[in-house]
Design an enzyme around this catalytic site. Structure first.
Site, PDB file in Angstrom:
ATOM      1  N   ASP A 167       0.764  -1.244   0.000  1.00  0.00           N
ATOM      2  CA  ASP A 167       0.000   0.000   0.000  1.00  0.00           C
ATOM      3  C   ASP A 167       0.799   1.302   0.000  1.00  0.00           C
ATOM      4  OD1 ASP A 167      -1.614  -2.173   0.568  1.00  0.00           O
ATOM      5  OD2 ASP A 167      -2.943  -1.052   1.901  1.00  0.00           O
ATOM      6  N   GLU A 397       2.761  -8.419  11.849  1.00  0.00           N
ATOM      7  CA  GLU A 397       2.319  -8.078  10.493  1.00  0.00           C
ATOM      8  C   GLU A 397       3.543  -7.881   9.589  1.00  0.00           C
ATOM      9  OE1 GLU A 397      -0.033  -4.498  10.335  1.00  0.00           O
ATOM     10  OE2 GLU A 397      -0.539  -4.773   8.221  1.00  0.00           O
TER      11      GLU A 397
HETATM   12  C1  GLC Z   1      -2.479  -3.905   4.532  1.00  0.00           C
HETATM   13  C2  GLC Z   1      -1.531  -4.477   3.495  1.00  0.00           C
HETATM   14  C3  GLC Z   1      -2.312  -5.341   2.527  1.00  0.00           C
HETATM   15  C4  GLC Z   1      -3.095  -6.395   3.300  1.00  0.00           C
HETATM   16  C5  GLC Z   1      -3.939  -5.795   4.425  1.00  0.00           C
HETATM   17  C6  GLC Z   1      -4.530  -6.827   5.353  1.00  0.00           C
HETATM   18  O1  GLC Z   1      -3.414  -3.056   3.974  1.00  0.00           O
HETATM   19  O2  GLC Z   1      -0.856  -3.465   2.830  1.00  0.00           O
HETATM   20  O3  GLC Z   1      -1.454  -5.963   1.611  1.00  0.00           O
HETATM   21  O4  GLC Z   1      -3.897  -7.133   2.448  1.00  0.00           O
HETATM   22  O5  GLC Z   1      -3.139  -4.946   5.206  1.00  0.00           O
HETATM   23  O6  GLC Z   1      -3.531  -7.634   5.907  1.00  0.00           O
END
Ligand code: GLC
Length: 429
Positions: A167, A397
């Site tokens: 993102d 994460e």
């Molecule tokens: C964030 C990440 C994306 C992912 C989401 C849920 O937005 O950038 O890649 O799918 O989190 O984990």
């Protein structure tokens, strides 16, 4: 790492998957991400299969039940209300029976389905569950080339940084700077209530993310209009390679499982994409980079998106080895790999979301690609770093490549799924 208890890690992964399980779908982590995310769910199924193969198929079936009539599979499905997340269903306002977002995410579905089939303990069950999903996957793949490559270049563009799955990457900075911010409705972010703001995007970026959402919403989410209307159109090498690989894997499954009308089209698309792909090679960086379709130029940003093409084994063997050497060279400047951005670039930030930190799912995909290209030693190095990070900092994460510190959300589903995968294949070896 010798004293590390892999069995305990496997059990812990099982507990996280169970804990985030909502019955027919799994949330990435409670609080920060309380809905179903597209590529999270597909990769999660790879972990779930080690505990319950049926449950793995359900995860994917639930996602695909919310495919749009035009073929798009949305990036979020808002199964139930939760005010803890922004932007929620009211902001997207896509008019779907069960609310969804209006953009998509990297299509790892096809490569996941192939792995689920080839490694299934119960092959009959796998064949029975996968057959009806192939037409949906193929429809989604076709959607990309119809809607995101209107000029038929062979490569597709993403229209929003969130579609990339990476993102907040530096890759988007220049194109995003062109996105206006006037008319953005007042909003309150939720992400920075869950996670330290230093590990999340800046407000200037958030405003532009929302401007794009409002722009697409204003066009009634009509995908035949969105591409040309968007000031943000970026061809991401990682995304395109994942699409090519999945298209190939779905073609292969269709042939093996006797589903007609899929393979030929898919192989034609992939051949065209392969022929176009090398335009994304940057001599300056010795890796692939993004192409900004609006500015009509390569983006000067050496990120991990440029290593992901290994998953589709694009390029000559020489270029594949160059990618491996880049990965190793960056790793020598850091304690762990693979950083999401080149540490030698001044825009690298070790702790900020996609501008430096490590994601275990990306490591998994790149290790898979390295193996596919016959670069097994390098794949083993990436896997070993991934396990070392879990050992040091648990199921985060993402991770700081300099210190190994766990960042962002905790008890993270797809991290747990990858651990199940890595520990299981370690046992098998
Ligand atoms: C964030 C990440 C994306 C992912 C989401 C849920 O937005 O950038 O890649 O799918 O989190 O984990």
């Amino acid at each position: 790492m010798s004293t590390y208890d892999y069995n305990a890690a496997f059990e812990r992964a099982a507990r996280i998957l169970a804990d985030n399980d909502q019955g027919s779908y799994t949330v990435p982590t409670k609080g920060l991400y309380p809905f179903q995310w597209n590529w999270d769910s597909c990769l999660t199924a790879l972990g779930q299969r080690h505990f319950d193969e049926k449950r793995a198929f359900t995860e994917i079936e639930t996602l695909l039940a919310h495919q749009w009539p035009d073929g798009m599979v949305p990036h979020i499905v808002f199964h139930k209300n939760d005010d803890g997340y922004f932007p929620g269903p009211g902001v997207w306002n896509t008019g779907r029976p069960t609310p969804t977002s209006g953009i998509t995410q990297p299509p790892v579905l096809g490569l996941v389905l192939r792995r689920l089939y080839e490694e299934a303990r119960d092959k009959n069950l796998a064949a029975e569950r996968i057959r009806p999903l192939l037409a949906k996957a193929a429809k989604w793949h076709r959607w990309f080339y119809d809607m995101r490559d209107p000029k038929g270049t062979g490569l597709i563009a993403i229209l929003h940084p969130w579609e990339s799955g990476r993102d907040n990457s530096v890759d988007w900075d220049e194109a995003l700077a062109r996105v206006p911010t006037d008319g953005v409705e007042p909003y309150q972010r939720r992400d920075t209530q869950h996670v330290n703001a230093g590990q999340r995007p800046h407000k200037s970026e958030y405003d532009r993310y929302l401007w794009l959402v409002q722009c697409f919403r204003g066009l009634g989410w009509d995908n035949s209009k969105l591409h040309d209307a968007s000031p943000f159109q970026v061809v991401d090498p990682g995304f395109n390679a994942i699409l090519m690989r999945s298209d190939e894997d779905v073609a292969h499954l269709a042939e093996v499982l006797g589903v007609d009308g899929i393979a030929e089209d898919a192989r034609w698309r992939v051949a065209k994409a392969r022929a176009a792909f090398e335009m994304l090679w940057s001599e300056k960086h010795g890796q692939y980079v993004c192409f900004d379709r609006v500015a009509n130029k390569l983006v000067d940003s050496p990120s991990i998106g440029g290593f992901l093409p290994l998953v589709a084994s694009v390029g000559t063997p020489e270029r594949q080895r160059q990618l491996r050497d880049r990965i190793r060279a960056q790793r020598r400047q850091l304690a762990y790999g693979i950083a999401s951005h080149d540490p030698a670039d001044t825009r690298f930030e070790a702790k900020r979301y996609w501008r430096g930190p490590i994601w275990i799912i990306v490591n998994y995909l790149i290790a898979d690609g390295l193996k596919r290209c016959g670069l097994d030693d390098a794949a083993a190095e990436v896997i070993s770093d991934s396990l070392a990070l879990i050992e040091k900092s648990g199921f985060a994460e993402y991770y700081d490549p300099q210190t190994g510190e766990g960042l962002g959300g905790g008890s993270f589903t797809w991290t747990a799924a990858m651990v199940a995968e890595l520990v299981a294949s370690r046992r098998a070896a």
